[in-house]
Design a protein around this motif. Sequence first.
Motif, PDB file in Angstrom:
ATOM      1  N   GLY A   1       0.780  -1.228   0.000  1.00  8.61           N
ATOM      2  CA  GLY A   1       0.000   0.000   0.000  1.00  8.61           C
ATOM      3  C   GLY A   1       0.812   1.279   0.000  1.00  8.61           C
ATOM      4  N   ASP A   2       2.143   1.180   0.119  1.00  3.33           N
ATOM      5  CA  ASP A   2       2.980   2.384   0.140  1.00  3.33           C
ATOM      6  C   ASP A   2       3.289   2.814  -1.297  1.00  3.33           C
ATOM      7  N   LYS A   3       2.300   3.401  -1.939  1.00  5.73           N
ATOM      8  CA  LYS A   3       2.418   3.787  -3.346  1.00  5.73           C
ATOM      9  C   LYS A   3       3.424   4.912  -3.554  1.00  5.73           C
ATOM     10  N   ASP A   4       3.541   5.794  -2.571  1.00  6.97           N
ATOM     11  CA  ASP A   4       4.479   6.908  -2.696  1.00  6.97           C
ATOM     12  C   ASP A   4       5.915   6.390  -2.781  1.00  6.97           C
ATOM     13  N   LEU A   5       6.267   5.474  -1.875  1.00  2.00           N
ATOM     14  CA  LEU A   5       7.612   4.908  -1.898  1.00  2.00           C
ATOM     15  C   LEU A   5       7.834   4.086  -3.160  1.00  2.00           C
ATOM     16  N   GLN A   6       6.825   3.353  -3.577  1.00  2.00           N
ATOM     17  CA  GLN A   6       6.924   2.548  -4.795  1.00  2.00           C
ATOM     18  C   GLN A   6       7.232   3.435  -6.006  1.00  2.00           C
ATOM     19  N   THR A   7       6.539   4.550  -6.110  1.00  2.00           N
ATOM     20  CA  THR A   7       6.752   5.477  -7.223  1.00  2.00           C
ATOM     21  C   THR A   7       8.161   6.064  -7.199  1.00  2.00           C
ATOM     22  N   LYS A   8       8.637   6.434  -6.011  1.00  2.00           N
ATOM     23  CA  LYS A   8       9.971   7.020  -5.889  1.00  2.00           C
ATOM     24  C   LYS A   8      11.070   6.005  -6.228  1.00  2.00           C
ATOM     25  N   ILE A   9      10.892   4.769  -5.789  1.00  2.00           N
ATOM     26  CA  ILE A   9      11.898   3.749  -6.083  1.00  2.00           C
ATOM     27  C   ILE A   9      11.920   3.429  -7.571  1.00  2.00           C
ATOM     28  N   ASN A  10      10.735   3.334  -8.183  1.00  2.00           N
ATOM     29  CA  ASN A  10      10.681   3.094  -9.631  1.00  2.00           C
ATOM     30  C   ASN A  10      11.403   4.195 -10.397  1.00  2.00           C
ATOM     31  N   ALA A  11      11.208   5.426  -9.972  1.00  2.00           N
ATOM     32  CA  ALA A  11      11.875   6.556 -10.627  1.00  2.00           C
ATOM     33  C   ALA A  11      13.395   6.447 -10.469  1.00  2.00           C
ATOM     34  N   ALA A  12      13.838   6.016  -9.292  1.00  2.00           N
ATOM     35  CA  ALA A  12      15.272   5.863  -9.049  1.00  2.00           C
ATOM     36  C   ALA A  12      15.861   4.764  -9.930  1.00  2.00           C
ATOM     37  N   LEU A  13      15.129   3.658 -10.087  1.00  2.00           N
ATOM     38  CA  LEU A  13      15.614   2.554 -10.917  1.00  2.00           C
ATOM     39  C   LEU A  13      15.717   2.975 -12.390  1.00  2.00           C
ATOM     40  N   LYS A  14      14.738   3.722 -12.861  1.00  2.00           N
ATOM     41  CA  LYS A  14      14.773   4.210 -14.243  1.00  2.00           C
ATOM     42  C   LYS A  14      15.978   5.128 -14.454  1.00  2.00           C
ATOM     43  N   LYS A  15      16.259   5.970 -13.479  1.00  2.00           N
ATOM     44  CA  LYS A  15      17.396   6.884 -13.574  1.00  2.00           C
ATOM     45  C   LYS A  15      18.711   6.114 -13.559  1.00  2.00           C
ATOM     46  N   MET A  16      18.775   5.054 -12.751  1.00  2.00           N
ATOM     47  CA  MET A  16      19.987   4.243 -12.666  1.00  2.00           C
ATOM     48  C   MET A  16      20.323   3.604 -14.008  1.00  2.00           C
ATOM     49  N   VAL A  17      19.303   3.155 -14.729  1.00  2.00           N
ATOM     50  CA  VAL A  17      19.511   2.584 -16.057  1.00  2.00           C
ATOM     51  C   VAL A  17      19.922   3.669 -17.043  1.00  2.00           C
ATOM     52  N   ALA A  18      19.220   4.795 -16.981  1.00  2.00           N
ATOM     53  CA  ALA A  18      19.450   5.872 -17.949  1.00  2.00           C
ATOM     54  C   ALA A  18      20.839   6.482 -17.845  1.00  2.00           C
ATOM     55  N   ASP A  19      21.375   6.604 -16.631  1.00  2.00           N
ATOM     56  CA  ASP A  19      22.680   7.264 -16.495  1.00  2.00           C
ATOM     57  C   ASP A  19      23.868   6.292 -16.552  1.00  2.00           C
ATOM     58  N   GLY A  20      23.583   5.010 -16.811  1.00  2.00           N
ATOM     59  CA  GLY A  20      24.653   4.050 -16.997  1.00  2.00           C
ATOM     60  C   GLY A  20      25.130   3.346 -15.738  1.00  2.00           C
ATOM     61  N   ALA A  21      24.619   3.758 -14.581  1.00  2.00           N
ATOM     62  CA  ALA A  21      25.063   3.165 -13.317  1.00  2.00           C
ATOM     63  C   ALA A  21      24.641   1.697 -13.201  1.00  2.00           C
ATOM     64  N   TRP A  22      23.504   1.349 -13.794  1.00  2.00           N
ATOM     65  CA  TRP A  22      23.015  -0.034 -13.744  1.00  2.00           C
ATOM     66  C   TRP A  22      23.978  -0.957 -14.498  1.00  2.00           C
ATOM     67  N   GLU A  23      24.352  -0.578 -15.705  1.00  2.00           N
ATOM     68  CA  GLU A  23      25.255  -1.394 -16.516  1.00  2.00           C
ATOM     69  C   GLU A  23      26.623  -1.535 -15.843  1.00  2.00           C
ATOM     70  N   THR A  24      27.095  -0.464 -15.251  1.00  2.00           N
ATOM     71  CA  THR A  24      28.372  -0.509 -14.533  1.00  2.00           C
ATOM     72  C   THR A  24      28.312  -1.484 -13.368  1.00  2.00           C
ATOM     73  N   ALA A  25      27.202  -1.476 -12.641  1.00  2.00           N
ATOM     74  CA  ALA A  25      27.036  -2.372 -11.492  1.00  2.00           C
ATOM     75  C   ALA A  25      27.010  -3.828 -11.944  1.00  2.00           C
ATOM     76  N   VAL A  26      26.348  -4.107 -13.077  1.00  2.00           N
ATOM     77  CA  VAL A  26      26.311  -5.471 -13.613  1.00  2.00           C
ATOM     78  C   VAL A  26      27.728  -5.958 -13.934  1.00  2.00           C
ATOM     79  N   LYS A  27      28.488  -5.133 -14.632  1.00  2.00           N
ATOM     80  CA  LYS A  27      29.845  -5.526 -15.034  1.00  2.00           C
ATOM     81  C   LYS A  27      30.769  -5.695 -13.832  1.00  2.00           C
ATOM     82  N   ASN A  28      30.646  -4.802 -12.865  1.00  2.00           N
ATOM     83  CA  ASN A  28      31.521  -4.860 -11.691  1.00  2.00           C
ATOM     84  C   ASN A  28      31.279  -6.099 -10.839  1.00  2.00           C
ATOM     85  N   ASN A  29      30.036  -6.529 -10.769  1.00  2.00           N
ATOM     86  CA  ASN A  29      29.681  -7.614  -9.856  1.00  2.00           C
ATOM     87  C   ASN A  29      29.593  -8.994 -10.504  1.00  2.00           C
ATOM     88  N   PHE A  30      29.204  -9.039 -11.777  1.00  2.00           N
ATOM     89  CA  PHE A  30      29.013 -10.323 -12.444  1.00  2.00           C
ATOM     90  C   PHE A  30      30.035 -10.595 -13.545  1.00  2.00           C
TER      91      PHE A  30
END
Length: 282
Positions: free
Chosen positions: A236-265
Amino acid sequence: MKVLKTGAAVAAAVALALTATACGGGTKDGAAGSSGDAKKDKVVIGIKFDQPGVGLKTPEGKFTGFDVDVATYVAKELGYAPEQIEFKQAVSAERENLIANGDVKFVVASYSINDKRKEKVDFAGPYLLAHQDLLVRADDSSITKAEDLNKKKLCSVTGSTSAQNVKTKLAPEADLLEQGGYSECLTGLENKKVDALTTDNSILAGYAAQEKNKGKFKLVGLSLSNENYGIGLKKGDKDLQTKINAALKKMVADGAWETAVKNNFGPANYKNEPAPQITEGS
């Protein structure tokens, strides 16, 4: 007259204290009051402590892994610096309880989204698509498909969807052993107490890539299921859900997601899927 003056002073002090309380009382966990500029104290995030490459607490007390990087990025977008993050161990069987009891703000712990779990918690994401696979000893050529597990000993962790998937759909005659953590399963595999360990390929790759395990184990290379990792939060915490989704989208867009994948896997030659589309909460 002296008594009257003292009484007036006390009354004035009481009135001043009441006024201060009414105008800007403290809020829980250092959250901002009416001025909105007080800093938050900390955020408690559930992660795995025993999954190399995903979520690991080192002997030195440091936290590493893809989930740790995702959690840290999301926390930053929510307004928390790294030193304000408290990581709490979230074993598979306790994730829903940790969220429901308010012991954590959210959980980033190789947490596959499914309908049964969504009855108890909400998810943000997904942020990674993994596939269930098998880890066997490097010299074992007897297991090349899930059906080969019939009459053999299979290990996974309590509360994991992976073992149940094998037991109910793929190898109903497998002898299933459930442990509290993957480390126990890995020890059993090395000591020939079990024949295979099953969970997501991302987790298995992390174990196989550890320096102490190189040459001991191998991934069978199966895709027994699709596992969409989500971030678990209170229902039921829709506000937090929306904020986290926005953060995940930003992480992909700015390249941090891909960097994390390469660094860890990357060290395990893990072939990741592209970042999945956000579906939860939409």
